[in-house]
Design a protein around this motif. Sequence first.
Motif, PDB file in Angstrom:
ATOM      1  N   LYS A 159       0.831  -1.205   0.000  1.00 19.36           N
ATOM      2  CA  LYS A 159       0.000   0.000   0.000  1.00 19.36           C
ATOM      3  C   LYS A 159       0.866   1.256   0.000  1.00 19.36           C
ATOM      4  O   LYS A 159       0.566   2.233  -0.705  1.00 19.36           O
ATOM      5  CB  LYS A 159      -0.923  -0.004   1.215  1.00 19.36           C
ATOM      6  CG  LYS A 159      -1.824   1.221   1.291  1.00 19.36           C
ATOM      7  CD  LYS A 159      -2.699   1.201   2.534  1.00 19.36           C
ATOM      8  CE  LYS A 159      -3.563   2.451   2.605  1.00 19.36           C
ATOM      9  NZ  LYS A 159      -4.407   2.479   3.823  1.00 19.36           N
ATOM     10  N   SER A 162       2.246   1.874  -3.409  1.00 21.94           N
ATOM     11  CA  SER A 162       1.184   2.333  -4.300  1.00 21.94           C
ATOM     12  C   SER A 162       0.857   3.798  -4.047  1.00 21.94           C
ATOM     13  O   SER A 162       0.696   4.596  -4.988  1.00 21.94           O
ATOM     14  CB  SER A 162      -0.062   1.463  -4.102  1.00 21.94           C
ATOM     15  OG  SER A 162      -1.105   1.874  -4.951  1.00 21.94           O
ATOM     16  N   ARG A 168       1.835  -0.635 -11.228  1.00 18.52           N
ATOM     17  CA  ARG A 168       1.721  -2.046 -10.865  1.00 18.52           C
ATOM     18  C   ARG A 168       3.004  -2.818 -11.152  1.00 18.52           C
ATOM     19  O   ARG A 168       3.472  -3.595 -10.326  1.00 18.52           O
ATOM     20  CB  ARG A 168       0.555  -2.669 -11.621  1.00 18.52           C
ATOM     21  CG  ARG A 168       0.289  -4.120 -11.261  1.00 18.52           C
ATOM     22  CD  ARG A 168      -0.993  -4.619 -11.904  1.00 18.52           C
ATOM     23  NE  ARG A 168      -1.237  -6.003 -11.555  1.00 18.52           N
ATOM     24  CZ  ARG A 168      -2.318  -6.690 -11.936  1.00 18.52           C
ATOM     25  NH1 ARG A 168      -3.262  -6.069 -12.667  1.00 18.52           N
ATOM     26  NH2 ARG A 168      -2.470  -7.946 -11.592  1.00 18.52           N
ATOM     27  N   LEU A 171       5.802  -1.649  -8.756  1.00 19.18           N
ATOM     28  CA  LEU A 171       5.500  -2.116  -7.408  1.00 19.18           C
ATOM     29  C   LEU A 171       5.866  -3.591  -7.264  1.00 19.18           C
ATOM     30  O   LEU A 171       6.438  -4.000  -6.256  1.00 19.18           O
ATOM     31  CB  LEU A 171       4.016  -1.896  -7.116  1.00 19.18           C
ATOM     32  CG  LEU A 171       3.543  -2.086  -5.671  1.00 19.18           C
ATOM     33  CD1 LEU A 171       2.312  -1.232  -5.406  1.00 19.18           C
ATOM     34  CD2 LEU A 171       3.212  -3.548  -5.375  1.00 19.18           C
TER      35      LEU A 171
END
Length: 556
Positions: A159, A162, A168, A171
Amino acid sequence: MTSVVTAGGISVTIRGAVVDESETVLDRLASDGVPSSLTSRNAKLWGPDAAPLAARRLGWLGLPETSRSLPARLAGPAEGFRDAGLDRIVVAGAGGSAIAAETIHRTAARRGPGAELVVLDSTDPHEVSGVLAGGLDRTLVVVAGDGVEAQSLRRVFGKAFSEAGLGRAELARRFIVVAEPGSEPERAAREVGHHFVEAETDVDGRFGALGAAALVPAALAGVDVLALLDEASRFAGVLRQPYDNPALALGAALGSSALGGRDKLVIADHGSGLHGFAGWAEQLVAGALGKDGRGLLPVVVEGVESPGFELTGDLRRVILGRRPDEPGPGREAGASVAGPLGAQFLLWEYAVAVAARVMGVDPFAEPDVGESREATAALLRSEEGAAPTVVRRPPALVSDAVEVHAPEEALRGAKTLTEALEAFLEDVPDRGYLAVLAYLDRSGDAAAAGLRPLLAARSAGLRRNPAPVTFGWGPRYLHATGQYHKGGPRNGTFLQVTGAVTDDVPVPGRPFTLGELQLAQAFGDQRVLRSLGRPAFRLHLRDRAEGVAQLIDALG
C-alpha cells in the motif's frame, strides 16, 4: 580442570566440573557413532518418534555447499536493483533466519560499506512507521515466510509503494519472496510478478542461518556470502570426527549440563566481533531444546561484567570470542567459544542437535509455538477485536505513565512501582527465571532493553539466590524463546511491557491494524502462559518514553 578442542577455525574451551561430566558423555557419543551418523543425516538419532520430521529437517548440514549457487542466481536481479537505486533492503519475516540475516549484515558491515539492511520482524506500528519513513524510494522488500508478521508487512509495504505513485509493474519489482517451491507464497508471488527465490524444503528457520532466507537479503545488501560459506565449509570437514571435534565437545557440554539439572545457559559476548550472534544462538538453544518439560534457557547478558553473568548454582556460562589463553573477566566461565561467523553458525547447530540427543528431545519439533499463534488468531476473530478486550480491564496499580496489570495477590500490597517490580522478582520460584517481554519499538524504545540488567541487579539485592532475568522483544521472542517458555521447565515468571499507540497502521485487506495485531499477539501469548499455570503480568506504558524512563528510575 580445562579442556580445549580446536579444529577447522573454531576453538571451544570447557572449564570446571562440567569437564568430567561432558567427557563421559563425549565418550558415549563417540562409541555410539553419533558424529558419522549425524553428518550422514541419520534421522533416527533422536528416536523413532522424531525420525519422520528429522528426515525432512537435516538439510542444514549441506548448506555450506548447496547455498553457493545463491550469489550467481541473484547476480542479475541484484544489478538491476542497484541500477534502480534500491540500496535499502528491508526483511519482512520472523524467526531464526531473520535474526541470522541481521547478524550476518551487522558483522560483515564492519569490513566495508554496503547497502542498508533493516530486519523488520515486528508488528509494532511505531517501528513499522519509522521504517516506512526511512527512504521508501530506495527500498526493496524481501518477504521470507508465510507467518502473520511477514504477510501483514507485505500488505503494508504494498500500500505504501502504491500511495507513493508506483505503477503495478514497478511495485511488483519492489518485492523478493523467499519461500519453498509449491507453497502458497510462491503462487502469490508469481501471480503478481514478484521476484521469487526458492528456499530449501529440508531446512527450517531455526537451523537455517546458512540458507536462502538468511543469505538472500544479506547478499543483496552486499555481503560476501561466499566468504561466509567458506568459513563454514572449512569447519564442516571436522564434524564427522569422533575426537578433536569442537562441535561435538560443545554439544556434550550442553547436554550433560542439562542432564545435571543446570538448565540455564548464560551467554556473554567478549569482543567476538559477531554482532547479534548471541541473539541468534538464543533462539536456537531455547527453541530446539525447550520442550517436554526439559531444556536449556539461554540468558543473554550485555557483557562479562553485567549483572547476572556471575550467577552460579544451576547455571553454566558461555563466552563468545575469548581465546583459550586470554586472561580477564569471565575466564572461569563454563565454556568459551571463538571462531569466524560462518563456522560458528554450523558449530552451534551441530552442538544443539547433539545436545538434543543427549537430553532425549526432538530438536526440530515445535509443539508449543502454535498455541500462541492460535490464541492470537482467536482474539483477532472476536467481535470486539483485540484492543477493546484489553484496554477495558482496569489496572491494579497506576503510577504516572505506567499501569500495572496483575492480580492483587501478586502485588503483595505494593503501593509504588518499585514495590510492584520487587514483588514480581520475589514471585520467581527457586531455580526459576523472570522473562521481560517488550511489545515495543526496537529502535524508538531501545532503552527498554536496559530493564534486564537493572532487574537482575535488583534481584541480587533482594534474594539469597538471585533470579536470572531474560529480555525479549515481542513478537520476535515468540519464534525464539517462546517455545521454551511454554514447553520447557515450568519455573518461569513473565512480565510483558506494552505501550500506547499514537499512530496506528492499518493492514490492507485485513480487519485489523498493526497495533491490534501486536496487542493480540501479546495477549494471546499471555493467555497460553496463564493456562499452563505460569505467572504472567503486564506493564502498560501510557506514554512510551516517559514510561520507560519511569521504570528505569524505579529500578535505579
